[in-house]
Scaffold this motif. Structure first.
Motif, PDB file in Angstrom:
ATOM      1  N   ALA A  54       0.825  -1.023  -0.038  1.00 33.04           N
ATOM      2  CA  ALA A  54      -0.044   0.046   0.034  1.00 33.04           C
ATOM      3  C   ALA A  54       0.904   1.281  -0.014  1.00 33.04           C
ATOM      4  N   GLU A  55       1.802   1.246   0.966  1.00 34.47           N
ATOM      5  CA  GLU A  55       2.904   2.419   0.774  1.00 34.47           C
ATOM      6  C   GLU A  55       3.702   2.475  -0.369  1.00 34.47           C
ATOM      7  N   ASP A  56       3.992   3.684  -0.932  1.00 32.10           N
ATOM      8  CA  ASP A  56       4.973   3.544  -2.041  1.00 32.10           C
ATOM      9  C   ASP A  56       6.338   3.277  -1.901  1.00 32.10           C
ATOM     10  N   ALA A  57       7.241   3.037  -2.833  1.00 32.10           N
ATOM     11  CA  ALA A  57       8.354   2.430  -2.892  1.00 32.10           C
ATOM     12  C   ALA A  57       9.186   3.251  -1.894  1.00 32.10           C
ATOM     13  N   ARG A  58       9.146   4.584  -1.796  1.00 25.38           N
ATOM     14  CA  ARG A  58       9.984   5.286  -1.012  1.00 25.38           C
ATOM     15  C   ARG A  58       9.965   4.979   0.450  1.00 25.38           C
ATOM     16  N   THR A  59       8.463   4.940   0.865  1.00 22.60           N
ATOM     17  CA  THR A  59       8.466   4.654   2.191  1.00 22.60           C
ATOM     18  C   THR A  59       8.832   3.352   2.581  1.00 22.60           C
ATOM     19  N   ARG A  60       8.855   2.381   1.718  1.00 19.93           N
ATOM     20  CA  ARG A  60       9.040   1.120   2.002  1.00 19.93           C
ATOM     21  C   ARG A  60      10.639   0.793   1.889  1.00 19.93           C
ATOM     22  N   MET A  61      11.385   1.533   1.115  1.00 18.14           N
ATOM     23  CA  MET A  61      12.865   1.456   1.249  1.00 18.14           C
ATOM     24  C   MET A  61      13.526   1.892   2.536  1.00 18.14           C
ATOM     25  N   LYS A  62      12.475   2.838   3.417  1.00 16.61           N
ATOM     26  CA  LYS A  62      13.315   3.525   4.624  1.00 16.61           C
ATOM     27  C   LYS A  62      13.143   2.636   5.797  1.00 16.61           C
ATOM     28  N   ILE A  63      12.412   1.646   5.629  1.00 18.43           N
ATOM     29  CA  ILE A  63      12.227   0.747   6.743  1.00 18.43           C
ATOM     30  C   ILE A  63      13.351  -0.019   7.177  1.00 18.43           C
ATOM     31  N   GLU A  64      13.874   0.003   8.400  1.00 17.22           N
ATOM     32  CA  GLU A  64      15.210  -0.798   8.936  1.00 17.22           C
ATOM     33  C   GLU A  64      16.152  -0.149   7.947  1.00 17.22           C
ATOM     34  N   THR A  65      16.466   0.916   7.974  1.00 14.71           N
ATOM     35  CA  THR A  65      17.814   1.254   7.069  1.00 14.71           C
ATOM     36  C   THR A  65      18.867   1.588   7.883  1.00 14.71           C
ATOM     37  N   VAL A  66      20.157   1.549   7.500  1.00 20.14           N
ATOM     38  CA  VAL A  66      21.392   1.820   8.289  1.00 20.14           C
ATOM     39  C   VAL A  66      22.088   2.759   7.784  1.00 20.14           C
ATOM     40  N   GLU A  67      23.318   3.572   8.281  1.00 21.06           N
ATOM     41  CA  GLU A  67      24.219   4.483   7.411  1.00 21.06           C
ATOM     42  C   GLU A  67      25.461   3.832   7.965  1.00 21.06           C
ATOM     43  N   ILE A  68      26.426   3.879   6.756  1.00 24.69           N
ATOM     44  CA  ILE A  68      27.740   3.378   6.983  1.00 24.69           C
ATOM     45  C   ILE A  68      28.686   4.276   6.525  1.00 24.69           C
ATOM     46  N   PRO A  69      29.687   4.785   7.261  1.00 27.50           N
ATOM     47  CA  PRO A  69      30.734   5.777   6.487  1.00 27.50           C
ATOM     48  C   PRO A  69      31.709   5.097   5.584  1.00 27.50           C
ATOM     49  N   ILE A  70      32.084   5.714   4.715  1.00 30.63           N
ATOM     50  CA  ILE A  70      32.897   5.190   3.734  1.00 30.63           C
ATOM     51  C   ILE A  70      33.947   6.001   3.045  1.00 30.63           C
ATOM     52  N   LYS A  71      34.808   5.836   2.469  1.00 26.44           N
ATOM     53  CA  LYS A  71      35.799   6.512   1.711  1.00 26.44           C
ATOM     54  C   LYS A  71      35.771   6.461   0.237  1.00 26.44           C
ATOM     55  N   VAL A  72      35.458   7.335  -0.796  1.00 26.91           N
ATOM     56  CA  VAL A  72      35.365   7.071  -2.179  1.00 26.91           C
ATOM     57  C   VAL A  72      36.482   7.828  -2.737  1.00 26.91           C
ATOM     58  N   ASN A  73      37.608   7.551  -3.139  1.00 18.77           N
ATOM     59  CA  ASN A  73      38.777   8.005  -3.939  1.00 18.77           C
ATOM     60  C   ASN A  73      39.331   9.071  -3.082  1.00 18.77           C
ATOM     61  N   GLY A  74      39.296   8.631  -1.639  1.00 15.98           N
ATOM     62  CA  GLY A  74      40.144   9.554  -0.852  1.00 15.98           C
ATOM     63  C   GLY A  74      39.171  10.429   0.050  1.00 15.98           C
ATOM     64  N   LYS A  75      37.960  10.421  -0.262  1.00 17.34           N
ATOM     65  CA  LYS A  75      36.867  11.272   0.073  1.00 17.34           C
ATOM     66  C   LYS A  75      35.736  10.880   1.073  1.00 17.34           C
ATOM     67  N   ASN A  76      35.535  10.976   2.490  1.00 17.82           N
ATOM     68  CA  ASN A  76      34.850  10.646   3.361  1.00 17.82           C
ATOM     69  C   ASN A  76      33.308  10.893   2.676  1.00 17.82           C
ATOM     70  N   MET A  77      32.557   9.678   2.819  1.00 22.47           N
ATOM     71  CA  MET A  77      31.171   9.910   2.341  1.00 22.47           C
ATOM     72  C   MET A  77      30.308   8.883   3.037  1.00 22.47           C
ATOM     73  N   VAL A  78      28.919   8.928   3.064  1.00 25.17           N
ATOM     74  CA  VAL A  78      28.126   8.058   3.776  1.00 25.17           C
ATOM     75  C   VAL A  78      27.044   7.418   2.908  1.00 25.17           C
ATOM     76  N   LEU A  79      26.923   6.144   2.991  1.00 22.84           N
ATOM     77  CA  LEU A  79      25.963   5.465   2.483  1.00 22.84           C
ATOM     78  C   LEU A  79      24.665   5.283   3.351  1.00 22.84           C
ATOM     79  N   ALA A  80      23.454   5.673   2.919  1.00 25.49           N
ATOM     80  CA  ALA A  80      22.163   5.750   3.525  1.00 25.49           C
ATOM     81  C   ALA A  80      21.030   5.149   2.918  1.00 25.49           C
ATOM     82  N   GLY A  81      20.084   4.773   3.559  1.00 24.55           N
ATOM     83  CA  GLY A  81      18.606   4.425   3.069  1.00 24.55           C
ATOM     84  C   GLY A  81      18.472   2.723   2.675  1.00 24.55           C
ATOM     85  N   LYS A  82      19.455   2.082   3.034  1.00 28.92           N
ATOM     86  CA  LYS A  82      19.258   0.685   2.707  1.00 28.92           C
ATOM     87  C   LYS A  82      19.759  -0.187   4.100  1.00 28.92           C
TER      88      LYS A  82
END
Length: 692
Positions: A612-640
């Protein structure tokens, strides 16, 4: 010959026939008998036989006289053809090797054959030709190794070899006339050469040929010319003017027959007074100076024509010196006139006679060593250097006559029969040239079969020496198959399938490439000129089409959690979500079953109904954030909840389709990885194009 070291030569000229019998002993040639007979009538004109019977009778008289002198039975004879209708073609040919190769004798022979074939095409292409020409000899003027002049090529390494070659031709009827005439005297031909070649063997030693010298053999009907330079004979030529033109002037002026006019002309070379009787029976006495004045205009015309021909053969310029042989060259004032026309000092134009016969021993008495004997002796000497008469064979069922230079092979016969070099050597099939990701590529054709050659029923090679009266058959070589290849054969095509994560299902799709702007499967046969681009991606619309899903405006599309469209590119292991209020049907054959030991009646699960809920709402359930480095720059993966390598594309602006054929480098913590590599907090990611 009854004795192998004895040679019998006939110089069959326009005015007379000179026979010589002798033998070679070391560097000296011993003349044991000579005989000269004039033709009773003008049976020859301009060096060509017109009355075979009369010329044959004169040859027979000379032969019998020499047999009486020597006590030998003469059955074989060496002869020379005049240059009246001699044709020469100087041409350049090259042969390129696929890779650097050591040059062999067979390579040089092939190069010669290419030159002869090219010269033959040139002479056959002359619309003015009324003769059927045969190659009667050839000589290399210069060799080239990778474009540079070399004296010898064998055993050198080369990418390309070439040569300048001079090829000489005579009409068939000229040769047949000579053979028929000596046949009337019960003689067979042991050797045939050209008169200028015979003359040069005596008049210009090999050591002189480094110099730019012209040799002129002035006979009765023709003046034959050859030119030397840099150790080789570089050209042959002829003008149809000689001693007979002078004699004809005397015939008309003094009202005498041709034979009497000849005597007057020869007597004038010695000076003093000349007495003759005209056709009315009246006797006259004249001075040699009167003859000279009368013949001077014609003599100067001959000298002028000879000089022009020499310059033409020598590349438009004069020579350093000129040697004159033959009876016609003895006429008063000729050498001086020739020197003036060549613009060289008179001392450098001279008759060649006794001074070039130091190695000639005459065992007869009262023989005068003069220019008249140069060609007859040269004919004999040529026998020892190159035994080259005609031989008869059967070639592919037809009789063929070939000029034998002592080195005839089956290749020579095939060339004369009209075979091209391509028909004798195996030919590789046509290659395919194309590009892959902008880089030129080629698929070679296969090698064809060599020509099938037999001689007298036995299988032989194309360079096998010919045997007299051999029965030769040659089946032409074949062309190999053209280059073949499919997209699946390309090194760039490493796998046949791409895998995507679609709405929670792992989906297998065939990997396509783009050929000339169209998508083609791995089985596509590559064609010449194709422009191929590898495409390790689909668009969302193409992916849906292959899964039999129709996506319209009701669908919301996410690629790696980012809002996307039907035109968005998706690469292997990308996560794709599309959702609508309707149930989604999937093509079962694209769903990947990764379970082990499932029952045979196992069915892939049906696609879930959209929540019933749209995809965006469903994809936010039980998500975590992880910090990584991409080509030497600090970034954060989020939403999954979990992350793989392709999720990095949500953080950076990087399009994998813009590499232009370069390799994409993907690493996690310094180790190469694929798009499905799991990512954890603190991982260091590297993504870039290779430098080449």
């Amino acid at each position: 010959m009854e004795k192998k070291d004895i040679v019998f030569g006939l110089d069959i000229g326009t005015r007379n026939v000179i026979g010589t019998v002798g033998y070679l002993d070391g560097d000296e040639f011993h003349v044991i008998a000579q005989n000269l007979r004039e033709h009773d009538t003008r049976a020859m004109l301009d060096g060509q036989i017109h009355d075979i019977g009369r010329v044959g009778a004169t040859c027979d008289e000379v032969k019998k006289d020499l047999e009486a002198q020597t006590g030998l039975a003469l059955s074989e004879v060496c002869i020379a053809a005049a240059g009246r209708v001699l044709r020469t073609i100087t041409t350049h040919v090259e042969m390129e090797f696929p890779e650097e190769t050591v040059v062999t004798g067979e390579d040089l022979h092939t190069l010669d054959m290419m030159g002869i074939e090219q010269a033959g095409k040139e002479i056959k292409g002359d619309e003015d030709n009324k003769y059927k020409f045969f190659c009667v000899g050839y000589s290399t003027v210069k060799y080239y190794l990778n474009g540079d002049v070399f004296t010898s090529l064998e055993d050198h390494k080369a990418d390309t070899i070439g040569e300048d070659i001079i090829v000489t031709f005579l009409p068939e009827d000229v040769v047949d006339g000579l053979y028929s005439a000596v046949g009337k005297a019960d003689l067979s031909v042991a050797n045939l050469t050209l008169e200028p070649i015979a003359a040069i063997n005596v008049a210009i030693p090999q050591s002189f040929r480094m110099l730019n010298i012209a040799l002129i053999d002035v006979g009765a009907g023709t003046s034959d010319i050859c030119v030397t330079r840099d150790g080789s004979i570089i050209a042959y030529g002829m003008i149809p003017m000689a001693g007979d033109e002078l004699t004809e002037v005397l015939v008309h002026e003094y009202l005498v027959d041709f034979a009497t006019a000849e005597k007057i002309k020869r007597a004038s070379t010695e000076g003093g007074e000349i007495t003759y009787e005209d056709i009315m029976g009246l006797s006259h006495t004249i001075k040699s100076e009167d003859v000279w004045k009368l013949t001077d205009p014609v003599m100067k015309k001959i000298a002028s024509e000879v000089a022009e021909k020499i310059k033409e053969l020598n590349g438009g310029k004069s020579v350093s010196a000129a040697f004159v042989v033959g009876g016609g060259g003895k006429i008063h004032g000729f050498t001086e006139a020739l020197a003036a026309d060549l613009k060289i000092v008179p001392e450098r134009v001279a008759l060649r006679g006794e001074e070039v016969m130091k190695n000639i021993v005459f065992e007869q008495e009262d023989i005068t060593k003069d220019s008249l004997l140069v060609t007859p002796i040269g004919i004999c000497l040529n026998y020892y250097e190159t035994k080259n008469n005609f031989i008869m064979i059967h070639f592919n069922g037809e009789m063929m006559k070939l000029y034998d230079n002592g080195q005839l092979t089956i290749v020579d016969a095939a060339m004369q029969a009209g075979f091209s070099a391509d028909q004798l050597f195996p030919r590789r099939g046509r290659e395919i040239n194309f590009t892959v990701n902008g880089v030129s590529r080629m698929i070679r054709g296969t090698e064809g079969e060599s020509a099938v050659v037999t001689m007298n029923g036995k299988s032989v090679g194309i360079n096998t020496p010919l045997e007299f009266n051999a029965d030769v058959t040659v089946v032409p070589s074949t062309v190999g198959e053209g280059g073949r290849g499919t997209i699946a054969d390309l090194a760039e095509f490493t796998t046949e399938y791409l895998y995507f994560n679609v709405c929670g299902h792992r989906v297998k799709c065939p990997k396509f490439v783009e050929v000339n702007g169209s998508m083609e499967p791995p089985t596509y046969s590559v064609k010449d000129g194709d422009v191929i681009e590898t495409r390790p991606f689909y668009t969302v619309g193409q992916l849906a089409e292959f899964m039999d899903v129709t996506i319209d405006d009701r669908y919301e599309i996410l690629v790696n959690n980012r809002p996307s469209s039907k035109e968005s590119l998706v690469y292997e292991n990308f996560a794709i979500e599309w959702t609508t209020t309707n149930q989604i049907a999937y093509r079962a054959d694209y769903l990947v079953d990764e379970s082990e030991g499932l029952p045979e009646d196992y069915e892939a699960p049906a696609a879930p109904e959209a929540p019933a809920e749209d995809a965006r709402t469903r994809m936010k359930i039980e998500t975590v954030e992880i910090p990584i480095k991409v080509n030497g720059k600090n970034m954060v993966l989020a939403g999954k909840r979990d992350y793989i390598f392709v999720d990095v594309y949500n953080l950076i602006n990087f399009d994998p389709s813009t590499g232009g054929g370069r390799q994409l480098i993907t690493k996690v913590n310094g180790q190469p990885c694929g798009y499905a590599k799991d990512l954890n907090a603190g991982d260091e990611v590297e993504i870039r194009w290779s430098e080449s």
